[in-house]
Design a protein around this motif. Structure first.
Motif, PDB file in Angstrom:
ATOM      1  N   ASP A   1     -37.749  23.472  31.584  1.00 51.81           N
ATOM      2  CA  ASP A   1     -36.616  22.703  31.046  1.00 51.81           C
ATOM      3  C   ASP A   1     -35.268  23.225  31.520  1.00 51.81           C
ATOM      4  O   ASP A   1     -34.365  22.431  31.801  1.00 51.81           O
ATOM      5  CB  ASP A   1     -36.664  22.722  29.513  1.00 51.81           C
ATOM      6  CG  ASP A   1     -37.860  21.972  28.971  1.00 51.81           C
ATOM      7  OD1 ASP A   1     -37.671  20.952  28.289  1.00 51.81           O
ATOM      8  OD2 ASP A   1     -39.003  22.394  29.239  1.00 51.81           O
ATOM      9  N   LEU A   2     -35.109  24.546  31.573  1.00 57.46           N
ATOM     10  CA  LEU A   2     -33.820  25.114  31.961  1.00 57.46           C
ATOM     11  C   LEU A   2     -33.425  24.760  33.396  1.00 57.46           C
ATOM     12  O   LEU A   2     -32.270  24.394  33.638  1.00 57.46           O
ATOM     13  CB  LEU A   2     -33.829  26.628  31.755  1.00 57.46           C
ATOM     14  CG  LEU A   2     -32.451  27.296  31.663  1.00 57.46           C
ATOM     15  CD1 LEU A   2     -31.676  26.734  30.486  1.00 57.46           C
ATOM     16  CD2 LEU A   2     -32.609  28.813  31.507  1.00 57.46           C
ATOM     17  N   PRO A   3     -34.343  24.840  34.384  1.00 59.19           N
ATOM     18  CA  PRO A   3     -33.960  24.421  35.748  1.00 59.19           C
ATOM     19  C   PRO A   3     -33.549  22.949  35.823  1.00 59.19           C
ATOM     20  O   PRO A   3     -32.562  22.619  36.491  1.00 59.19           O
ATOM     21  CB  PRO A   3     -35.245  24.678  36.556  1.00 59.19           C
ATOM     22  CG  PRO A   3     -35.950  25.746  35.817  1.00 59.19           C
ATOM     23  CD  PRO A   3     -35.679  25.475  34.368  1.00 59.19           C
ATOM     24  N   PHE A   4     -34.269  22.053  35.138  1.00 57.15           N
ATOM     25  CA  PHE A   4     -33.890  20.648  35.134  1.00 57.15           C
ATOM     26  C   PHE A   4     -32.560  20.430  34.413  1.00 57.15           C
ATOM     27  O   PHE A   4     -31.764  19.571  34.798  1.00 57.15           O
ATOM     28  CB  PHE A   4     -34.984  19.797  34.487  1.00 57.15           C
ATOM     29  CG  PHE A   4     -36.064  19.380  35.445  1.00 57.15           C
ATOM     30  CD1 PHE A   4     -35.854  18.354  36.345  1.00 57.15           C
ATOM     31  CD2 PHE A   4     -37.297  20.018  35.453  1.00 57.15           C
ATOM     32  CE1 PHE A   4     -36.846  17.956  37.234  1.00 57.15           C
ATOM     33  CE2 PHE A   4     -38.293  19.637  36.337  1.00 57.15           C
ATOM     34  CZ  PHE A   4     -38.067  18.606  37.226  1.00 57.15           C
TER      35      PHE A   4
ATOM     36  N   GLY B   1     -38.536  26.679  19.426  1.00 55.35           N
ATOM     37  CA  GLY B   1     -38.772  25.956  20.669  1.00 55.35           C
ATOM     38  C   GLY B   1     -38.319  24.512  20.584  1.00 55.35           C
ATOM     39  O   GLY B   1     -37.729  23.979  21.534  1.00 55.35           O
ATOM     40  N   MET B   2     -38.551  23.865  19.446  1.00 54.63           N
ATOM     41  CA  MET B   2     -38.123  22.479  19.282  1.00 54.63           C
ATOM     42  C   MET B   2     -36.606  22.377  19.254  1.00 54.63           C
ATOM     43  O   MET B   2     -36.014  21.464  19.841  1.00 54.63           O
ATOM     44  CB  MET B   2     -38.698  21.880  17.998  1.00 54.63           C
ATOM     45  CG  MET B   2     -38.252  20.443  17.754  1.00 54.63           C
ATOM     46  SD  MET B   2     -38.936  19.708  16.253  1.00 54.63           S
ATOM     47  CE  MET B   2     -40.637  19.461  16.782  1.00 54.63           C
ATOM     48  N   ALA B   3     -35.951  23.324  18.592  1.00 55.12           N
ATOM     49  CA  ALA B   3     -34.491  23.307  18.496  1.00 55.12           C
ATOM     50  C   ALA B   3     -33.844  23.417  19.875  1.00 55.12           C
ATOM     51  O   ALA B   3     -32.918  22.665  20.207  1.00 55.12           O
ATOM     52  CB  ALA B   3     -34.017  24.449  17.597  1.00 55.12           C
ATOM     53  N   ILE B   4     -34.362  24.345  20.682  1.00 49.21           N
ATOM     54  CA  ILE B   4     -33.784  24.551  22.008  1.00 49.21           C
ATOM     55  C   ILE B   4     -34.233  23.460  22.972  1.00 49.21           C
ATOM     56  O   ILE B   4     -33.428  22.937  23.760  1.00 49.21           O
ATOM     57  CB  ILE B   4     -34.175  25.943  22.540  1.00 49.21           C
ATOM     58  CG1 ILE B   4     -33.566  27.018  21.634  1.00 49.21           C
ATOM     59  CG2 ILE B   4     -33.686  26.130  23.979  1.00 49.21           C
ATOM     60  CD1 ILE B   4     -34.058  28.396  21.890  1.00 49.21           C
ATOM     61  N   GLY B   5     -35.507  23.090  22.913  1.00 54.28           N
ATOM     62  CA  GLY B   5     -36.002  22.025  23.783  1.00 54.28           C
ATOM     63  C   GLY B   5     -35.304  20.706  23.521  1.00 54.28           C
ATOM     64  O   GLY B   5     -35.076  19.912  24.442  1.00 54.28           O
TER      65      GLY B   5
ATOM     66  N   VAL C   1     -38.682  11.805  37.899  1.00 56.26           N
ATOM     67  CA  VAL C   1     -39.289  13.048  38.380  1.00 56.26           C
ATOM     68  C   VAL C   1     -39.402  14.046  37.227  1.00 56.26           C
ATOM     69  O   VAL C   1     -40.434  14.699  37.042  1.00 56.26           O
ATOM     70  CB  VAL C   1     -38.464  13.652  39.530  1.00 56.26           C
ATOM     71  CG1 VAL C   1     -38.968  15.048  39.877  1.00 56.26           C
ATOM     72  CG2 VAL C   1     -38.529  12.751  40.764  1.00 56.26           C
ATOM     73  N   PHE C   2     -38.335  14.139  36.435  1.00 58.22           N
ATOM     74  CA  PHE C   2     -38.330  15.062  35.297  1.00 58.22           C
ATOM     75  C   PHE C   2     -39.407  14.693  34.283  1.00 58.22           C
ATOM     76  O   PHE C   2     -40.147  15.565  33.789  1.00 58.22           O
ATOM     77  CB  PHE C   2     -36.944  15.045  34.632  1.00 58.22           C
ATOM     78  CG  PHE C   2     -36.892  15.750  33.310  1.00 58.22           C
ATOM     79  CD1 PHE C   2     -37.112  17.121  33.231  1.00 58.22           C
ATOM     80  CD2 PHE C   2     -36.627  15.061  32.136  1.00 58.22           C
ATOM     81  CE1 PHE C   2     -37.078  17.787  32.015  1.00 58.22           C
ATOM     82  CE2 PHE C   2     -36.594  15.710  30.910  1.00 58.22           C
ATOM     83  CZ  PHE C   2     -36.809  17.075  30.853  1.00 58.22           C
ATOM     84  N   ILE C   3     -39.528  13.400  33.971  1.00 59.19           N
ATOM     85  CA  ILE C   3     -40.534  12.949  33.000  1.00 59.19           C
ATOM     86  C   ILE C   3     -41.944  13.248  33.517  1.00 59.19           C
ATOM     87  O   ILE C   3     -42.795  13.767  32.783  1.00 59.19           O
ATOM     88  CB  ILE C   3     -40.385  11.440  32.720  1.00 59.19           C
ATOM     89  CG1 ILE C   3     -39.074  11.167  31.973  1.00 59.19           C
ATOM     90  CG2 ILE C   3     -41.569  10.927  31.905  1.00 59.19           C
ATOM     91  CD1 ILE C   3     -38.999  11.799  30.612  1.00 59.19           C
ATOM     92  N   MET C   4     -42.203  12.906  34.786  1.00 57.74           N
ATOM     93  CA  MET C   4     -43.526  13.130  35.353  1.00 57.74           C
ATOM     94  C   MET C   4     -43.877  14.612  35.385  1.00 57.74           C
ATOM     95  O   MET C   4     -45.000  15.005  35.064  1.00 57.74           O
ATOM     96  CB  MET C   4     -43.584  12.532  36.763  1.00 57.74           C
ATOM     97  CG  MET C   4     -43.517  11.008  36.791  1.00 57.74           C
ATOM     98  SD  MET C   4     -43.404  10.348  38.473  1.00 57.74           S
ATOM     99  CE  MET C   4     -44.961  10.914  39.152  1.00 57.74           C
ATOM    100  N   TYR C   5     -42.908  15.439  35.745  1.00 52.87           N
ATOM    101  CA  TYR C   5     -43.156  16.879  35.819  1.00 52.87           C
ATOM    102  C   TYR C   5     -43.420  17.443  34.425  1.00 52.87           C
ATOM    103  O   TYR C   5     -44.295  18.300  34.241  1.00 52.87           O
ATOM    104  CB  TYR C   5     -41.954  17.583  36.441  1.00 52.87           C
ATOM    105  CG  TYR C   5     -42.220  19.027  36.794  1.00 52.87           C
ATOM    106  CD1 TYR C   5     -42.825  19.363  38.002  1.00 52.87           C
ATOM    107  CD2 TYR C   5     -41.871  20.056  35.919  1.00 52.87           C
ATOM    108  CE1 TYR C   5     -43.075  20.686  38.330  1.00 52.87           C
ATOM    109  CE2 TYR C   5     -42.121  21.377  36.234  1.00 52.87           C
ATOM    110  CZ  TYR C   5     -42.724  21.686  37.444  1.00 52.87           C
ATOM    111  OH  TYR C   5     -42.975  22.994  37.752  1.00 52.87           O
TER     112      TYR C   5
END
Length: 277
Positions: free
Chosen positions: A63-66, A197-201, A97-101
């Protein structure tokens, strides 16, 4: 899924803004919301968490790179103060691309256990009657969002004329904060339940969706203009907020003092955009 849901207010209000002919609203809302997500929401979550926020390695790896790349692409496209049709298509392609990855990313052990439980539950047919209920709630919620978005745009334009304040200033501050409320409430609830994880994601996903989907889709319909104030103040703050978020998350932990610092930077942004600094 949570990030998409909490980003719906930005999407619906942006589409209604196009109908009203205020294309600047889209970029103002996206930039303001992303700054609020990266500084205000992460800051509040970091303060609310008693021992700070703990970050899953998967969020750092995927998630962070995207999160960074989506901001970089959007920022580059915004350098000419316009998001064109071609750039909108490119943003949507990057979004796919993001969704598929994300879908193809291998779930952790806990996720597999959850999926096994859900599959077993589905086979028993016990949840079928609840499906209609949940789908109905979603449809009603989307309808309420659409109605609210229409009145939101009309109110902002009217307030801008009455108060003699730029509509972009109202959008990047008041509207952006309002459309970020779902993220704020979701993240606080997740932290209180221990689901860091949910809060940050939620924040990372919402910011990625905002600059890819919510900028890309309206740009395909009509080129998006960027207000001069938003370009001079908002865009640099978006870049700064993104790097601050990345910096504090890089060690898999957001401490309370870092949360307080992020809230301070958000206050500086508000003061700057309204002319107090």
């Amino acid at each position: 899924i949570v990030a998409i849901g909490t980003s719906l207010p930005e999407l619906v209000s942006s589409l209604f803004a196009l109908g009203a002919g205020t294309t600047e609203f889209v970029a103002d809302n996206i930039i303001g919301s992303n700054i609020a997500n990266a500084l205000l929401i992460l800051g509040i979550a970091g303060v609310v968490a008693k021992k700070g926020l703990k970050i899953n390695t998967s969020l750092i790896d995927v998630d962070l790179p995207f999160f960074f790349m989506s901001m970089a692409v959007f920022g580059y496209f915004a350098l000419d103060k316009t998001i064109s049709l071609v750039e909108g298509v490119a943003l949507l392609a990057f979004f796919l691309v993001f969704i598929m990855y994300s879908i193809k990313s291998e779930p952790g052990a806990n996720d597999k256990d959850e999926m096994a439980d859900i599959t077993k539950h589905n086979k028993n047919g016990k949840h079928s009657k609840h499906m209609v209920k949940y789908i109905g709630i979603i449809l009603v919620s989307v309808a309420v969002l659409a109605l609210s978005a229409k009145y939101l745009i009309d109110s902002i334009l009217s307030l801008s004329e009455l108060l003699k304040i730029s509509s972009s200033t109202l959008t990047i501050t008041v509207v952006a904060f309002g459309t970020s409320l779902p993220e704020i409430l979701t993240s606080i609830a997740a932290v209180k339940r221990g689901n860091h994880g949910m809060a940050i994601g939620n924040v990372l996903g919402s910011n990625t969706f905002n600059v890819l989907l919510i900028a890309g889709l309206p740009a395909v319909i009509k080129p998006l203009a960027i207000d001069p104030t938003t370009f001079v103040i908002g865009l640099p703050f978006l870049v700064m907020a993104t790097f601050i978020a990345i910096f504090v998350m890089f060690d898999n932990h957001i401490r309370r003092w870092e949360g307080v610092a992020m809230l301070f930077f958000y206050a500086v942004f508000i003061g700057k955009i309204v002319g107090l600094m």
